[in-house]
Design an enzyme around this catalytic site. Sequence first.
Site, mmCIF file in Angstrom:
data_model
loop_
_atom_site.group_PDB
_atom_site.id
_atom_site.type_symbol
_atom_site.label_atom_id
_atom_site.label_comp_id
_atom_site.label_asym_id
_atom_site.label_seq_id
_atom_site.Cartn_x
_atom_site.Cartn_y
_atom_site.Cartn_z
ATOM 1 N N THR A 87 0.799 -1.220 0.000
ATOM 2 C CA THR A 87 0.000 0.000 0.000
ATOM 3 C C THR A 87 0.834 1.275 0.000
ATOM 4 O O THR A 87 1.985 1.286 0.471
ATOM 5 C CB THR A 87 -0.910 0.012 1.246
ATOM 6 O OG1 THR A 87 -1.643 1.234 1.308
ATOM 7 C CG2 THR A 87 -0.085 -0.121 2.525
ATOM 8 N N TYR A 136 -2.505 0.480 10.166
ATOM 9 C CA TYR A 136 -2.571 -0.213 8.875
ATOM 10 C C TYR A 136 -1.265 -0.047 8.107
ATOM 11 O O TYR A 136 -0.663 -1.031 7.644
ATOM 12 C CB TYR A 136 -3.747 0.330 8.073
ATOM 13 C CG TYR A 136 -3.750 -0.102 6.625
ATOM 14 C CD1 TYR A 136 -3.955 -1.433 6.270
ATOM 15 C CD2 TYR A 136 -3.541 0.818 5.595
ATOM 16 C CE1 TYR A 136 -3.960 -1.834 4.949
ATOM 17 C CE2 TYR A 136 -3.542 0.426 4.270
ATOM 18 C CZ TYR A 136 -3.756 -0.898 3.949
ATOM 19 O OH TYR A 136 -3.748 -1.292 2.641
#
Length: 305
Positions: free
Chosen positions: A110, A134
């Site tokens: 990501t 995250y």
Amino acid sequence: MAGRPGLHRLGRPAIDFDRPETLDAALEAALDTAAPGLVVPGLVVPGLVVPGLVVPGLVVPGLVVNAAAWTAVDAAEQEVAAAERANRDGPARLAELCAARAVPLIHVSTDYVFDGTKGTPYAETDPTSPRTVYGRTKLDGERAILQAHDRAIILRTAWVYSPYGRNFVRTMLDAATKRPVLRVVGDQRGNPTSADDLAAAILAIAERIGRTGWQAGYAGLFHAAGTGDTTWHGLATAALEDAARAGHKMPEIQAIATADWPTPAARPADSRLDCTRLHDVFGVRLPHWRNSVAKVVATLTAPAT
């Protein structure tokens, strides 16, 4: 968990990062079979086979693709242990299993590994500085994979949308049917990425590896996101304009600041990715986000048959 079209399982998936033993069992079962193929945890790509759905005697993995992750960014701020299992521990174990068998691994990561303060698109060599649980757990997963396996490819992507599942484009189209005015953040910038385009890029990489065999230059970090960039407000406007051309109601879309839409997890203000290396090494460049959004919206607004 995704596999061949038409194959379904009830209850918990065959591969579960909360149960590491399922990784060992699935990969060992696949390796006991006969013909080369792909093993793809969590990626919807027609014709690919997922561990647990492998038919003995038919498929042995020549490549593993891990697209499974904890992606509930805000929830991860509270569910830290679960995010660590899904984004760090499970992928690390998968890398170890692949390394023991010399099977290449492609892992999807990501843009949230960056803090968004650089001001220009991030290259793979830029320092990381995640601002969220995250992002931190995904970065930890990247590092664990690369330490465990010298035939691993990390693909960092961003702002993924699709005709399926929960994602920003579908949320905007749904919201437009319920509210005449939408307020959308306009001061965060990134690269919208179609899941179909990302899947096609992964297949192109797999085909390259199949043609040439594994090359040392294939290993490491790559950025794989849609060409071009915009804001969330820009993405919402584009998607809803496409829907309006298909006969759907066009709401008023107001651009707001990040401060006007507080969330538990801080979003990077500018997480644009430089995808030059992906093209230089594999000859792969994802399509422009604007064209891909139009395709996804066309699918979502097509008359039911």
